[in-house]
Scaffold this motif. Structure first.
Motif, short mmCIF file in Angstrom:
data_model
loop_
_atom_site.label_atom_id
_atom_site.label_comp_id
_atom_site.label_asym_id
_atom_site.label_seq_id
_atom_site.Cartn_x
_atom_site.Cartn_y
_atom_site.Cartn_z
N ARG A 275 -61.63 34.32 30.18
CA ARG A 275 -62.50 34.08 29.02
C ARG A 275 -62.96 32.63 28.98
O ARG A 275 -64.13 32.35 28.69
N LEU A 276 -62.07 31.69 29.28
CA LEU A 276 -62.48 30.29 29.32
C LEU A 276 -63.49 30.06 30.42
O LEU A 276 -64.42 29.25 30.27
N ALA A 277 -63.35 30.76 31.55
CA ALA A 277 -64.33 30.66 32.62
C ALA A 277 -65.69 31.17 32.15
O ALA A 277 -66.74 30.58 32.45
N ARG A 278 -65.70 32.29 31.40
CA ARG A 278 -66.96 32.81 30.84
C ARG A 278 -67.58 31.79 29.88
O ARG A 278 -68.81 31.63 29.83
N THR A 279 -66.73 31.12 29.11
CA THR A 279 -67.25 30.12 28.17
C THR A 279 -67.93 28.98 28.92
O THR A 279 -69.02 28.53 28.55
N CYS A 280 -67.28 28.49 29.98
CA CYS A 280 -67.90 27.45 30.81
C CYS A 280 -69.23 27.93 31.37
O CYS A 280 -70.24 27.21 31.33
N TYR A 281 -69.24 29.14 31.89
CA TYR A 281 -70.46 29.74 32.44
C TYR A 281 -71.55 29.79 31.37
O TYR A 281 -72.70 29.38 31.60
N SER A 282 -71.22 30.31 30.18
CA SER A 282 -72.21 30.51 29.13
C SER A 282 -72.75 29.19 28.58
O SER A 282 -73.95 29.06 28.32
N GLU A 283 -71.85 28.22 28.38
CA GLU A 283 -72.31 26.92 27.91
C GLU A 283 -73.26 26.28 28.91
O GLU A 283 -74.31 25.72 28.52
N ALA A 284 -72.94 26.38 30.18
CA ALA A 284 -73.80 25.81 31.22
C ALA A 284 -75.12 26.59 31.34
O ALA A 284 -76.18 26.01 31.57
N TYR A 285 -75.04 27.91 31.16
CA TYR A 285 -76.24 28.75 31.26
C TYR A 285 -77.25 28.36 30.18
O TYR A 285 -78.45 28.19 30.46
N ALA A 286 -76.77 28.20 28.94
CA ALA A 286 -77.66 27.81 27.85
C ALA A 286 -78.27 26.44 28.12
O ALA A 286 -79.46 26.20 27.85
N HIS A 287 -77.46 25.53 28.67
CA HIS A 287 -77.96 24.19 28.97
C HIS A 287 -79.02 24.24 30.08
O HIS A 287 -80.04 23.53 29.99
N ALA A 288 -78.80 25.06 31.08
CA ALA A 288 -79.76 25.13 32.19
C ALA A 288 -81.10 25.70 31.76
O ALA A 288 -82.13 25.42 32.38
N LEU A 289 -81.11 26.50 30.70
CA LEU A 289 -82.37 27.04 30.18
C LEU A 289 -83.16 26.00 29.39
O LEU A 289 -84.40 25.97 29.45
N ARG A 290 -82.44 25.14 28.65
CA ARG A 290 -83.15 24.19 27.77
C ARG A 290 -83.39 22.83 28.42
O ARG A 290 -84.33 22.12 28.06
N ARG A 291 -82.57 22.47 29.39
CA ARG A 291 -82.66 21.14 30.01
C ARG A 291 -83.78 21.12 31.04
O ARG A 291 -83.85 21.99 31.93
N LYS A 292 -84.67 20.14 30.94
CA LYS A 292 -85.75 19.99 31.91
C LYS A 292 -85.54 18.75 32.75
O LYS A 292 -85.22 17.68 32.24
N THR A 293 -85.71 18.92 34.05
CA THR A 293 -85.67 17.80 34.99
C THR A 293 -86.84 17.91 35.94
O THR A 293 -87.18 19.01 36.41
N PHE A 294 -87.48 16.79 36.19
CA PHE A 294 -88.65 16.76 37.09
C PHE A 294 -89.69 17.79 36.66
O PHE A 294 -90.30 18.48 37.48
N GLY A 295 -89.87 17.94 35.35
CA GLY A 295 -90.93 18.75 34.83
C GLY A 295 -90.67 20.24 34.73
O GLY A 295 -91.57 21.01 34.39
N LYS A 296 -89.44 20.70 34.98
CA LYS A 296 -89.16 22.13 34.88
C LYS A 296 -87.71 22.34 34.46
O LYS A 296 -86.85 21.48 34.67
N PRO A 297 -87.43 23.51 33.86
CA PRO A 297 -86.04 23.78 33.45
C PRO A 297 -85.09 23.78 34.65
O PRO A 297 -85.46 24.17 35.76
N LEU A 298 -83.86 23.35 34.40
CA LEU A 298 -82.85 23.36 35.46
C LEU A 298 -82.72 24.73 36.10
O LEU A 298 -82.50 24.84 37.31
N MET A 299 -82.83 25.79 35.29
CA MET A 299 -82.61 27.14 35.79
C MET A 299 -83.63 27.55 36.84
O MET A 299 -83.39 28.48 37.61
N GLU A 300 -84.73 26.87 36.94
CA GLU A 300 -85.73 27.22 37.93
C GLU A 300 -85.38 26.71 39.33
O GLU A 300 -86.06 27.03 40.31
N ASN A 301 -84.31 25.93 39.42
CA ASN A 301 -83.86 25.45 40.73
C ASN A 301 -82.93 26.48 41.36
O ASN A 301 -81.95 26.91 40.75
N GLN A 302 -83.24 26.86 42.59
CA GLN A 302 -82.44 27.90 43.26
C GLN A 302 -80.98 27.50 43.39
O GLN A 302 -80.08 28.33 43.22
N ILE A 303 -80.71 26.24 43.63
CA ILE A 303 -79.32 25.82 43.81
C ILE A 303 -78.52 25.97 42.52
O ILE A 303 -77.31 26.25 42.54
#
Length: 421
Positions: A275-303
């Motif tokens: 469950r704690l692993a899921r929490t880490c995953y979910s917190e990071a997932y939400a951040h990757a959707l809202r955080r923009k770097t180099f003009g695009k959301p983090l989630m758009e990076n394949q890595i």
């Protein structure tokens, strides 16, 4: 099936598949009802106060799980009938409690009784059960489990705390030290592993030792890196007189009692780690959707997406393994005594801990500097990074668990190939 709670995690793999998208043979309507009941209660009554309680090291609630005979008429969570309750309900309780952003609080609220009472429930005589368990249920008494020592952690057979009968034969005189005892600061009694016989596992017994205002008992808080509100305690016994009536089971028969406690504890640790692993995953997932770097959301990076795929694979495969083990335990009489189950629980606990380590690291990488900040968007992951070591070391370190798991399965293989062994 009950409707999903508005508090459900919207991110893919943020919740177990049986709660969101896939059918499962393990869960019934009562499991869904229990989950929603716990989620609503914890989110509104406890979690909002978790940060304050963790910082101040407070404890305020007792949530013991006891047989109906000793519950003084109280019902199970969610009003689940006793005849319907199974190990999957218990798994849900552990899973939901571990959604707390500050796990020291939840350990402080529940862990002492959760691990300190089962030796009495499962091995105590009727006098002991009737004396202690109803008072635990009413919140009048609190227990802790005292096994680990400065020189004996995972090697339980090496404990040094001694208990010697006095000249009257009616009291044990106990001397020794116990370390990292969860809830020991507040417990009224410690279910304690002591040495009443010779060296090794065959000389161990279990005593119920009173802690409050008892001559010869001293306790102090241990300052660990995380889980501050869990009340981790160093206990010293100096010629403490304990009535012989407080012996659980038979003298020198305590090792079996202690081992019986470990399988459920490791199962709970594995469930919590995931469950704690899921929490880490979910917190990071939400951040990757809202955080923009180099003009695009983090989630758009394949890595970045590859990191989430790796986390999801590890979480889901280990969760499925634990479900299989619970199903076996639920449907096999005396399963807890089977070394083959114990071997697999040991290995599953290791795998869950490694999954938590992976997810915490990857989440902190995705958060960047925010992932090491105690405030702001990455604070939950930062807190988990400090609490995490307990799920990797507690209940048996991975090195010992790996060895134990393989040794037990190898013994069966050797006996099959050579019945004379």
């Amino acid at each position: 099936m009950p409707s999903r709670s508005s508090l459900d995690n919207p991110h893919p793999f943020g919740e177990p598949a049986w709660t969101t998208s896939l059918l499962s043979p393990f869960y019934r309507d009562s499991h869904h009802r229990l989950r929603l009941h716990l989620r609503e209660y914890l989110e509104t009554k406890l979690f909002p106060h978790a940060f304050e309680w963790e910082q101040r090291g407070l404890r305020r609630l007792l949530i013991p799980g006891l047989p109906p005979k000793y519950r003084c008429g109280k019902s199970l969570p969610g009003d689940i009938p006793d005849e319907e309750w199974d190990l999957f309900h218990s798994m849900i309780v552990s899973d939901e409690f571990h959604r707390c952003p500050h796990m020291g609080v939840m350990w402080g609220l529940t862990s002492g009784n959760t691990i300190g009472c089962p030796p009495i429930i499962n091995f105590g005589n009727e006098e002991q059960k009737s004396k202690y368990l109803p008072q635990v249920c009413n919140g009048e008494l609190r227990f802790c489990l005292a096994i680990t020592e400065p020189e004996a952690g995972s090697d339980v057979a090496g404990i040094r705390t001694t208990a010697t009968l006095d000249s009257s034969g009616q009291f044990y005189v106990v001397s020794g030290q116990k370390k990292w005892i969860t809830n020991g600061l507040w417990a009224d009694y410690a279910t304690t592993a002591v040495r009443t016989g010779g060296s090794g596992a065959s000389g161990i017994s279990v005593l119920i030792i009173p802690l409050k205002d008892t001559p010869g008992v001293s306790v102090r808080r241990m300052m660990n890196s995380g889980l501050h509100a869990s009340g981790s305690t160093f206990i010293v016994f100096s010629d403490v007189r304990v009535p012989r009536a407080n012996l659980i089971g038979r003298e020198n028969g305590g090792f079996k009692i202690i081992m019986a406690n470990f399988n459920p504890e490791r199962l709970s640790l594995a469930t919590g780690a995931l469950r704690l692993a899921r929490t880490c995953y979910s917190e990071a997932y939400a951040h990757a959707l809202r955080r923009k770097t180099f003009g695009k959301p983090l989630m758009e990076n394949q890595i970045i997406r590859a990191k989430f795929a790796s986390m999801a694979r590890h979480i889901e495969t280990c969760y499925s393994w634990i479900e299989q083990l619970i199903f076996h335990m639920q449907n096999t009489p005396r399963a807890e005594e089977d070394p083959q189950l114990g071997a697999r629980l040991a290995l599953a606990k290791v795998q869950a801990g490694k999954t938590l380590e992976l997810c915490c690291r990857e989440a902190q990488q995705i958060f960047g500097g925010l992932g090491v900040n105690k405030e702001g968007l990455g604070a939950v992951v930062e807190q988990i990074s400090r609490d995490m070591r307990v799920w990797v070391v507690g209940g048996g370190s991975e090195e010992i668990m790996d060895e134990q798991g393989m040794r037990l399965v190898m013994e069966k293989t050797l006996r099959t190939q050579n019945p004379r062994l």
